[in-house]
Structure formats: C-alpha cells, structure tokens
Design a protein around this motif. Structure first.
Motif, mmCIF file in Angstrom:
data_model
loop_
_atom_site.group_PDB
_atom_site.id
_atom_site.type_symbol
_atom_site.label_atom_id
_atom_site.label_comp_id
_atom_site.label_asym_id
_atom_site.label_seq_id
_atom_site.Cartn_x
_atom_site.Cartn_y
_atom_site.Cartn_z
ATOM 1 N N GLY A 214 0.890 -1.210 0.120
ATOM 2 C CA GLY A 214 0.095 0.049 0.014
ATOM 3 C C GLY A 214 0.920 1.141 -0.099
ATOM 4 O O GLY A 214 0.721 2.348 -0.827
ATOM 5 N N TRP A 215 2.039 1.255 1.128
ATOM 6 C CA TRP A 215 2.780 2.327 0.984
ATOM 7 C C TRP A 215 3.559 2.490 -0.433
ATOM 8 O O TRP A 215 3.899 3.742 -0.637
ATOM 9 C CB TRP A 215 3.604 2.554 2.150
ATOM 10 N N LEU B 122 1.362 4.264 -2.906
ATOM 11 C CA LEU B 122 1.310 5.494 -2.569
ATOM 12 C C LEU B 122 2.648 6.465 -2.936
ATOM 13 O O LEU B 122 2.720 7.555 -3.606
ATOM 14 C CB LEU B 122 0.808 5.665 -1.300
ATOM 15 N N ALA C 75 4.524 8.781 2.851
ATOM 16 C CA ALA C 75 3.753 7.803 2.194
ATOM 17 C C ALA C 75 3.451 6.622 3.396
ATOM 18 O O ALA C 75 2.174 6.067 3.198
ATOM 19 C CB ALA C 75 4.519 7.075 0.972
ATOM 20 N N ARG D 68 -0.356 6.662 4.288
ATOM 21 C CA ARG D 68 -1.065 5.304 3.684
ATOM 22 C C ARG D 68 -1.783 4.889 5.173
ATOM 23 O O ARG D 68 -2.846 4.224 5.224
ATOM 24 C CB ARG D 68 -0.029 4.373 3.297
ATOM 25 N N SER E 24 -5.433 4.194 5.848
ATOM 26 C CA SER E 24 -6.230 3.052 6.312
ATOM 27 C C SER E 24 -7.015 2.969 7.517
ATOM 28 O O SER E 24 -7.949 2.285 7.533
ATOM 29 C CB SER E 24 -5.121 1.981 6.053
ATOM 30 N N VAL F 28 -9.449 12.281 0.236
ATOM 31 C CA VAL F 28 -9.183 11.118 1.150
ATOM 32 C C VAL F 28 -10.337 10.844 1.967
ATOM 33 O O VAL F 28 -10.669 9.714 2.226
ATOM 34 C CB VAL F 28 -7.896 11.471 1.846
ATOM 35 N N LEU G 111 -10.493 6.390 -5.173
ATOM 36 C CA LEU G 111 -9.175 5.944 -4.802
ATOM 37 C C LEU G 111 -7.851 6.436 -5.761
ATOM 38 O O LEU G 111 -7.110 7.018 -5.256
ATOM 39 C CB LEU G 111 -9.201 4.312 -4.691
ATOM 40 N N PHE H 52 -4.873 8.295 -4.298
ATOM 41 C CA PHE H 52 -3.566 7.696 -4.357
ATOM 42 C C PHE H 52 -2.451 8.071 -5.515
ATOM 43 O O PHE H 52 -1.142 7.965 -5.383
ATOM 44 C CB PHE H 52 -3.789 5.996 -4.593
ATOM 45 N N SER H 53 -3.020 8.787 -6.385
ATOM 46 C CA SER H 53 -2.075 9.303 -7.571
ATOM 47 C C SER H 53 -1.445 10.953 -7.122
ATOM 48 O O SER H 53 -0.919 11.251 -7.957
ATOM 49 C CB SER H 53 -2.991 9.200 -8.755
ATOM 50 N N VAL I 227 -4.212 2.973 -11.032
ATOM 51 C CA VAL I 227 -4.875 2.741 -10.065
ATOM 52 C C VAL I 227 -6.050 2.018 -10.245
ATOM 53 O O VAL I 227 -6.434 0.886 -9.243
ATOM 54 C CB VAL I 227 -4.867 3.959 -9.051
ATOM 55 N N ASP J 145 -6.513 -1.696 -8.666
ATOM 56 C CA ASP J 145 -7.308 -1.957 -7.717
ATOM 57 C C ASP J 145 -8.527 -2.771 -7.913
ATOM 58 O O ASP J 145 -9.292 -3.277 -7.086
ATOM 59 C CB ASP J 145 -7.946 -0.541 -6.898
#
Length: 312
Positions: free
Chosen positions: A40-41, A44, A76, A80, A84, A149, A166, A170-171, A200, A204
């Motif tokens: 995940g990180w 990111l 990140a 992240r 989460s 977010v 997302l 995330f971008s 993404v 995803d």
C-alpha cells in the motif's frame, strides 16, 4: 478492555515482523496502519518518485532530489497508515460482513474506537510534519488532497467505480514531486496524474477480484463487480489509458530514450497482468496486485537512468 487477538489478516505478508516479533499490544495498531502490507505505501510512494524523477529530467538535474525522495517515503508510510485507519473507522460495520476484513482490529474488537481515533491523529501529525518540509506551493497542493481522502471510504456504498476516487487520492503524489521541485505545476505532471489514476483503477480492480462474492452479499460496489464478465477487458482499458497518458507526460517533459525504455517495460508488465487476471483466483489476484510495485519501479528506474545518462 480490548480483546487481544493474535491472528494475522489473510492478505498480509506471511511471516511479517509486525505479526511475529512486535509486542502483542502494538500489533493491532500496526495492522491498522497496514504495516504488514507494505504494498500500500509502495503504491502511494511510487507516483511521488515518478514525479520527482520527471521533474529532475525536465529541470536538467542528474537525479531526483534525494531529500525529497526520503520525505516522500516517510510521508507515504505515515499517510497510507492514516488513510487506512480512517477507512477502518468508517467501514467498521461493513468490514464485519466481509470474510477478508472481519478480523481487522476494529470489527474484531481488538481495539476501541477511541484508541483508533487517537492513533489516526498521531499518524496525521507525522504526515503534517513531513509536508511542512516542502515549499509553500507543495504544502498547499498536499492539503488539497484531504477532501478526496475523506470522501473515498463512502463511495463504495453508492458509486459503482469507487476505484476512480481512490485513484484521485492515491495518485496525488504525481503532482507532489513536481510541485516540490518547481513550486508550481504544468501539463506534464497533470498528465502523469491522469495516467496514474487509470493505473490505480486497473490494479485496484484486480485487488477487488478477491472480494466479489462477499461484496455482493454486503452490497459493496466495486469496479470488479461493475465490469463483471468483462473484467479483464476493463483492466486492459485502464492500463492502456495509463500507458498513453504517462507517455504523453514524458513527451511533454522532454524525457529521453531511456525513460521510454522504462515505460516500455512498465507497459509489458501491465500486459502480463491482464493476461494473468482471473476472477476465480483470489490468491492470484493478490499476487498480481502486489506485482505493481515492480512495474512502478521499472518506470522509476527508466526516468532516473535517463536523467543520469545525460551527465555522462
């Protein structure tokens, strides 16, 4: 009093130190931050590094700013984790109805809501401390992502493509690396941002293949459910769009041939993922999703080498 549960989650890295040697009372918080799921990180972080490397080439530098890259790494991991944790607060009732997520710390009762909120604040403060190391324009650009977010966890309740939202979140690093280098934005990072959003959505969607049956029962919407039997085609379209937009960003920034070599390897990796994607293979979907770290590093390596070779 929270109940101690020492079981790792099904999509965690097997044998990760957070599940083996971390003190038992800290493990739920490490899981909230997804420390045992580093992909995940990485996902990111990579757009931040891409943007920093793209800016280095455009600015005539031999490599991206090393200090910025370190700040992006720490930021990140922190953000992240914060994202989460916030997602788990919002989704705690839904998570209890999905097999893969019901053992997360909040729905399983390992931690209290009050403690989780405190942990969220701590992670946000770390992220803020990192953000404040950049120039004023980059700081404002970073703050501009907060609304996206906060919105994302709610989208799966009524929007069939929550992966798009997302992607917006995330971008964001695709803008940050350039903003940190130049104190402004231009068309190149905007194209990079758009291409990263498509990337993404593609990866995803692969990730969401793990949860199709449970998501149907719980009423959770996802791009994997939206594409249905055409899910491989949907992923292919997302990845093709990502490749074209990132190529346009490279052209606009004036990158050289080595960067395009990295882009070619990145594209080949995406093609391989599409060929392997299988809606009936949840474990395979998780492996493909994680493989996007390697795809992203190929792209980053091409950009870095392109800048470095100009100085030889």
């Amino acid at each position: 009093m929270a109940r101690p549960i020492d079981s790792s989650l099904p999509d965690a890295v097997r044998g990760h130190w957070a599940d083996r040697i971390a003190p038992a009372r800290l493990r739920p918080y490490l899981r909230l931050a997804r420390i045992e799921r580093p992909i995940g990180w990485w996902l990111l972080l990579l757009p931040c590094w891409w943007s920093a490397a793209l800016a280095a080439g455009a600015g005539g530098q031999p490599w991206p700013n090393p200090w910025h890259c370190v700040l992006f790494l720490v930021g990140a991991i922190a953000m992240r984790g914060a994202g989460s944790t916030y997602n788990d607060i919002v989704d705690r009732d839904l998570d209890a109805r999905v097999e893969r997520t019901r053992m997360r710390p909040l729905p399983s009762g390992q931690v209290t809501l009050r403690a989780v909120i405190g942990f969220l604040i701590l992670q946000c403060l770390i992220g803020l401390a990192i953000l404040l190391q950049f120039n004023a324009f980059a700081i404002l650009t970073g703050f501009a992502s907060v609304g996206i977010v906060l919105l994302y966890p709610f989208m799966k309740r009524f929007f069939w493509m929550p992966q798009i939202v997302l992607g917006f979140a995330f971008s964001w690093g695709a803008l940050m690396g350039w903003a940190a280098a130049f104190g402004s934005l231009s068309l190149a990072p905007v194209l990079l941002y758009a291409g990263t959003i498509a990337w993404v959505v593609g990866y995803d969607t692969i990730y969401a293949l793990q949860d199709i049956e449970d998501d149907e029962i719980a009423g959770i919407k996802s791009s994997a459910r939206f594409f249905g039997a055409k899910v491989r085609h949907g992923i292919a379209i997302c990845y093709a769009l990502a490749w074209v937009l990132i190529a346009a960003a490279f052209w606009r920034a004036g990158t050289g041939p080595t960067a395009y070599l990295g882009l070619g390897l990145f594209g080949a990796h995406l093609v391989w993922q599409v060929g392997k994607a299988d809606a009936t293979d949840g474990a395979g979907a998780l492996r493909l999703f994680r493989a996007n770290r390697d795809a992203g590093l190929l792209l980053f390596a091409g950009l870095v080498l392109d800048s470095a070779l100009r100085f030889l």
